[in-house]
Design an enzyme around this catalytic site. Structure first.
Site, mmCIF file in Angstrom:
data_model
loop_
_atom_site.group_PDB
_atom_site.id
_atom_site.type_symbol
_atom_site.label_atom_id
_atom_site.label_comp_id
_atom_site.label_asym_id
_atom_site.label_seq_id
_atom_site.Cartn_x
_atom_site.Cartn_y
_atom_site.Cartn_z
ATOM 1 C CB ALA A 189 95.949 28.783 45.922
ATOM 2 C CD GLU B 264 93.984 40.655 65.920
ATOM 3 O OE1 GLU B 264 94.866 40.377 66.860
ATOM 4 O OE2 GLU B 264 93.336 39.897 64.884
ATOM 5 C CG HIS C 269 107.199 57.220 32.100
ATOM 6 N ND1 HIS C 269 106.862 57.406 33.372
ATOM 7 C CD2 HIS C 269 106.205 58.094 31.444
ATOM 8 C CE1 HIS C 269 106.204 58.614 33.496
ATOM 9 N NE2 HIS C 269 106.084 59.686 32.159
ATOM 10 N N GLY D 11 91.907 32.695 61.424
ATOM 11 C CA GLY D 11 92.203 31.968 61.029
ATOM 12 C C GLY D 11 91.802 30.670 59.382
ATOM 13 C CB ALA E 21 96.050 17.305 48.062
ATOM 14 C CB VAL F 27 85.156 37.752 71.096
ATOM 15 C CG1 VAL F 27 84.651 36.518 71.721
ATOM 16 C CG2 VAL F 27 86.056 38.244 70.424
#
Length: 463
Positions: free
Chosen positions: A318, A204, A442, A270, A144, A238
């Site tokens: 997570a 991006e 409501h 990422g 993990a 980039v």
């Protein structure tokens, strides 16, 4: 002299997946050892989910106070605010400390032995802890180790080039910040820094922000970026950073090189499974690209070796890791379990927030399904009006034949809190009539959920 320990379950990694597995194993009476080289809680508690949401909250409070100093339709006026970012970071760190201390206390309560050190795998039953002079034998090995940020070779970290880890502990707010990557991490932090006073630009490579989501969902976020003055450089690649001139070199769609001035550059392109540095190769496990290949029980290709969370690939969330960790502990205890959720909610804590649970209209149609799709705008929701947040909507996707709900999407203020209701409706096999017939309190944002279902059935009440 090396000490040798034996245990039933050995867990490498004390992040959300690892520590939840350890707690559940302890509850079930399974002798458990957990190895963690850094602070308990992993990326999520220490340098991810929790601290980023804390910084986002600071940014929003500062932004709103700044807005009130310029006059407000609410009738509130204040003096222009000042920001002590050091105090803000201390407050954020206090939350992190309380949560990680709580994890440690829960592990101790459930008789889990925690060893602080770096694991090195010898084989599927044996792990050494470097620097601790310790070898551990186990019946079950749970991997993990989570994930790490993806780095760009042309932007090595250091100095003005930072990752999300450094961005969450600023000593000062940069005058000019360029965010490389318009995914959820880049936009969450980019929007926060803009609200804290930085001049933010986002670069991006793809042709739009949040490319993993459809444009209808991301449009309200694009509008916020425009309102905040965040500059977008879409379809720009980039090339590198020039420290002498403090400029980021990018190439536009026409092939021209631009020099963008920046005091800091945040690389947020990422994450990838953390498979290096702990001798995973000693196990020769089957891989699924960069991730460990697992089955529906999180079992790897080696018997009694399990893998959960980001290490096992997408979705890197997570709450997925936590659910898998709990399941593996129960499997080790002899229970019959499979990991087969109908859907796992994905949330972007941008402004406004974005939630996707289950199938989108595009995904349903790609599978050849005939679907009903309906939106209900927050502009027609009373609670959203009282929150000065009328942008966004709730969208439902359901089968045309039997009205079984296949997916929910929402964008708007506070919609992260609707994610639980969305996921629950899918897990329980709800149909449009079930949601439409449930009385919603409501005034709440949740009324938009009921209204979306009603609209899909052809009779929304408040539209």
């Amino acid at each position: 002299m090396q000490q040798t320990l034996s245990t039933t379950l050995l867990i490498i990694g004390g992040g959300p997946g690892g520590y939840v597995a350890a707690i559940r194993a302890g509850q079930l009476g399974i002798p458990t050892i957990l190895i963690e080289g850094q602070t308990l809680g992993g990326t999520c508690l220490n340098v991810g989910c929790i601290p980023s949401k804390a910084l986002i909250h600071v940014a929003e409070q500062f932004h709103q106070t700044t807005r009130f100093s310029q006059g407000s339709s609410l009738g509130i006026s204040v003096q222009p605010p000042t920001l002590d970012i050091g105090q803000s970071v201390n407050w954020k760190n206090g939350i992190v400390d309380r949560l990680t201390s709580g994890v440690a206390a829960l592990l101790k309560k459930n008789k889990v032995q925690v060893i602080h050190g770096w694991a090195r795998i010898i084989d599927g039953k044996t792990v050494e802890v470097e620097g601790a002079g310790m070898r551990i034998q186990c019946e079950h090995l749970l991997l993990a180790t989570g994930s790490t940020s993806v780095n760009l070779p042309m932007l090595p970290l250091g100095g003005p080039i930072i990752s999300s880890t450094e961005a969450l502990t600023p000593s000062a707010i940069p005058k000019r910040l360029i965010v490389v990557g318009a995914g959820y991490i880049g936009l969450e932090l980019g929007i926060a820094y803009s609200k804290l006073g930085a001049d933010v630009s986002v670069v991006e490579a793809r042709d739009r922000i949040l490319p993993a989501y459809d444009q209808e969902l991301t449009q309200p976020i694009a509008e916020t970026l425009k309102t905040l003055g965040v500059k977008l450089y879409l379809q720009h690649s980039v090339e590198g950073f020039d420290p002498a001139t403090q400029t980021l070199q990018v190439c536009n769609p026409e092939g021209e090189t631009l020099a963008l001035e920046a005091d800091q550059v945040l690389v947020a392109v990422g994450r990838r499974p953390h498979t290096q540095g702990w001798s995973l190769e000693a196990l020769a496990l089957d891989m699924n690209g960069a991730a460990i290949k697992i089955d529906e029980r999180c079992q790897t290709s080696m018997r009694n070796v399990w893998a959960i969370g980001d290490l096992a690939g997408e979705p890197m969330l997570a709450h997925r890791a936590m659910a898998q960790g709990e399941m593996v502990a129960e499997l080790v205890a002899g229970k019959q379990r499979e990991f087969n959720p109908v859907a796992i909610a994905a949330v972007c804590f941008t402004d406004p927030e974005l939630v996707v649970v289950g199938k989108t209209p595009q995904e349903a149609k790609a599978e050849g399904l005939e679907v009903l799709v309906a939106n209900f705008p927050f502009a027609a929701n009373g609670r959203a009006m009282t929150l000065e947040s009328k942008s966004g909507f709730v969208r439902v996707v359901a089968r045309s034949d039997n009205h079984l709900i296949l997916g929910w999407q929402a964008v708007g203020v506070g919609v992260s809190e609707l994610s639980t209701a969305f996921a629950q409706s899918l897990e329980m096999g709800a149909r449009l009539e079930d949601i439409a017939g449930t009385i919603h309190a409501h005034p709440t944002l949740g009324e938009a959920v009921q209204e979306a279902a009603l609209r899909a059935l052809g009779h929304a009440l408040h539209l």
